[in-house]
Design a protein around this motif. Structure first.
Motif, mmCIF file in Angstrom:
data_model
loop_
_atom_site.group_PDB
_atom_site.id
_atom_site.type_symbol
_atom_site.label_atom_id
_atom_site.label_comp_id
_atom_site.label_asym_id
_atom_site.label_seq_id
_atom_site.Cartn_x
_atom_site.Cartn_y
_atom_site.Cartn_z
ATOM 1 N N VAL A 36 -43.058 -12.533 2.380
ATOM 2 C CA VAL A 36 -43.352 -13.289 3.599
ATOM 3 C C VAL A 36 -44.067 -14.606 3.264
ATOM 4 O O VAL A 36 -44.738 -14.713 2.239
ATOM 5 N N PRO A 37 -43.932 -15.608 4.128
ATOM 6 C CA PRO A 37 -44.614 -16.889 3.904
ATOM 7 C C PRO A 37 -46.134 -16.745 3.919
ATOM 8 O O PRO A 37 -46.673 -15.761 4.447
ATOM 9 N N ILE A 38 -46.813 -17.738 3.397
ATOM 10 C CA ILE A 38 -48.274 -17.703 3.248
ATOM 11 C C ILE A 38 -48.989 -17.602 4.590
ATOM 12 O O ILE A 38 -50.084 -17.058 4.676
ATOM 13 N N TRP A 39 -48.390 -18.087 5.659
ATOM 14 C CA TRP A 39 -49.050 -18.112 6.962
ATOM 15 C C TRP A 39 -48.871 -16.811 7.752
ATOM 16 O O TRP A 39 -49.283 -16.712 8.906
ATOM 17 N N GLY A 48 -45.279 3.444 10.739
ATOM 18 C CA GLY A 48 -44.584 3.007 9.539
ATOM 19 C C GLY A 48 -43.781 1.734 9.701
ATOM 20 O O GLY A 48 -43.046 1.348 8.791
ATOM 21 N N ARG A 49 -43.916 1.082 10.849
ATOM 22 C CA ARG A 49 -43.193 -0.166 11.060
ATOM 23 C C ARG A 49 -43.974 -1.316 10.435
ATOM 24 O O ARG A 49 -45.189 -1.279 10.324
ATOM 25 N N LEU A 50 -43.269 -2.347 10.040
ATOM 26 C CA LEU A 50 -43.876 -3.525 9.448
ATOM 27 C C LEU A 50 -44.404 -4.431 10.549
ATOM 28 O O LEU A 50 -43.722 -4.667 11.553
ATOM 29 N N VAL A 51 -45.609 -4.944 10.370
ATOM 30 C CA VAL A 51 -46.222 -5.843 11.349
ATOM 31 C C VAL A 51 -46.536 -7.155 10.653
ATOM 32 O O VAL A 51 -47.278 -7.195 9.670
ATOM 33 N N LEU A 52 -45.939 -8.242 11.134
ATOM 34 C CA LEU A 52 -46.204 -9.577 10.612
ATOM 35 C C LEU A 52 -47.093 -10.312 11.605
ATOM 36 O O LEU A 52 -46.704 -10.522 12.758
ATOM 37 N N THR A 53 -48.290 -10.690 11.170
ATOM 38 C CA THR A 53 -49.236 -11.376 12.048
ATOM 39 C C THR A 53 -49.615 -12.724 11.451
ATOM 40 O O THR A 53 -49.801 -12.838 10.230
ATOM 41 N N PRO A 54 -49.734 -13.748 12.294
ATOM 42 C CA PRO A 54 -50.195 -15.049 11.811
ATOM 43 C C PRO A 54 -51.637 -14.954 11.313
ATOM 44 O O PRO A 54 -52.446 -14.210 11.871
ATOM 45 N N ASN A 55 -51.951 -15.705 10.247
ATOM 46 C CA ASN A 55 -53.299 -15.640 9.690
ATOM 47 C C ASN A 55 -54.017 -16.990 9.655
ATOM 48 O O ASN A 55 -55.166 -17.060 9.257
ATOM 49 N N GLY A 56 -53.340 -18.078 10.010
ATOM 50 C CA GLY A 56 -53.985 -19.388 10.056
ATOM 51 C C GLY A 56 -53.991 -20.139 8.741
ATOM 52 O O GLY A 56 -54.466 -21.266 8.673
ATOM 53 N N ARG A 57 -53.482 -19.546 7.672
ATOM 54 C CA ARG A 57 -53.460 -20.244 6.382
ATOM 55 C C ARG A 57 -52.380 -21.312 6.374
ATOM 56 O O ARG A 57 -51.319 -21.147 6.959
ATOM 57 N N ALA A 59 -50.466 -24.350 3.595
ATOM 58 C CA ALA A 59 -50.103 -24.461 2.185
ATOM 59 C C ALA A 59 -51.152 -25.159 1.330
ATOM 60 O O ALA A 59 -51.231 -24.915 0.131
ATOM 61 N N ASP A 60 -51.971 -26.013 1.910
ATOM 62 C CA ASP A 60 -52.961 -26.728 1.097
ATOM 63 C C ASP A 60 -54.230 -25.916 0.864
ATOM 64 O O ASP A 60 -55.194 -26.412 0.288
ATOM 65 N N GLY A 61 -54.256 -24.667 1.314
ATOM 66 C CA GLY A 61 -55.382 -23.782 1.062
ATOM 67 C C GLY A 61 -56.368 -23.659 2.206
ATOM 68 O O GLY A 61 -57.247 -22.813 2.172
ATOM 69 N N HIS A 62 -56.255 -24.495 3.203
ATOM 70 C CA HIS A 62 -57.162 -24.420 4.347
ATOM 71 C C HIS A 62 -56.754 -23.284 5.285
ATOM 72 O O HIS A 62 -55.603 -22.865 5.304
ATOM 73 N N VAL A 63 -57.708 -22.836 6.059
ATOM 74 C CA VAL A 63 -57.450 -21.826 7.080
ATOM 75 C C VAL A 63 -57.884 -22.417 8.408
ATOM 76 O O VAL A 63 -59.025 -22.849 8.557
ATOM 77 N N GLN A 64 -56.965 -22.459 9.356
ATOM 78 C CA GLN A 64 -57.293 -23.012 10.667
ATOM 79 C C GLN A 64 -57.595 -21.890 11.649
ATOM 80 O O GLN A 64 -57.089 -20.773 11.503
ATOM 81 N N GLU A 65 -58.411 -22.176 12.619
ATOM 82 C CA GLU A 65 -58.718 -21.197 13.656
ATOM 83 C C GLU A 65 -57.496 -21.026 14.541
ATOM 84 O O GLU A 65 -56.893 -22.002 14.976
ATOM 85 N N LEU A 66 -57.137 -19.790 14.800
ATOM 86 C CA LEU A 66 -55.945 -19.518 15.592
ATOM 87 C C LEU A 66 -56.300 -19.380 17.068
ATOM 88 O O LEU A 66 -57.065 -18.504 17.450
ATOM 89 N N THR A 67 -55.734 -20.237 17.865
ATOM 90 C CA THR A 67 -55.851 -20.137 19.314
ATOM 91 C C THR A 67 -54.648 -19.342 19.818
ATOM 92 O O THR A 67 -53.678 -19.143 19.076
#
Length: 101
Positions: A36-39, A48-57, A59-67
């Motif tokens: 999966v992508p970095i974000w 047992g199902r897969l859950v993909l959740t946004p994390n705010g990351r 590519a430049d290493g910063h993490v943004q606050e998720l609204t």
């Protein structure tokens, strides 16, 4: 909807692709962590199902606050990313809100 939930048993692989033994779905969580992508964060729910959740990351290493708006945007982008996979068909595998109950 703040996550993409995937029932791995319903993921289809293009029949023209020769699949090696043991490379079918469901795949282990460690594989999804690499795929999966970095974000997106990949985890499993209690069924047992897969859950993909946004994390705010980003590519430049910063993490943004998720609204809530950014979460919705990232979920839409996650669905678009899954749809763009050439040899995997996730159309039946994505669990929608109305299928959760």
């Amino acid at each position: 909807m703040n996550a993409v939930i995937i029932d791995q048993t319903k993921v289809r692989i293009d029949p023209e692709v020769k699949v090696k033994r043991g490379r079918t779905f469901p795949r282990p969580l460690a594989w999804w962590h690499r795929y999966v992508p970095i974000w997106l964060d990949a985890s499993e729910d209690d069924q047992g199902r897969l859950v993909l959740t946004p994390n705010g990351r980003v590519a430049d290493g910063h993490v943004q606050e998720l609204t809530p708006a950014l979460i919705r945007r990232d979920v839409r982008q996650a669905l678009a990313w899954l749809d763009s996979r050439i040899y995997f068909d996730f159309s039946d595998a994505v669990v929608r809100d109305d299928q959760l109950w």
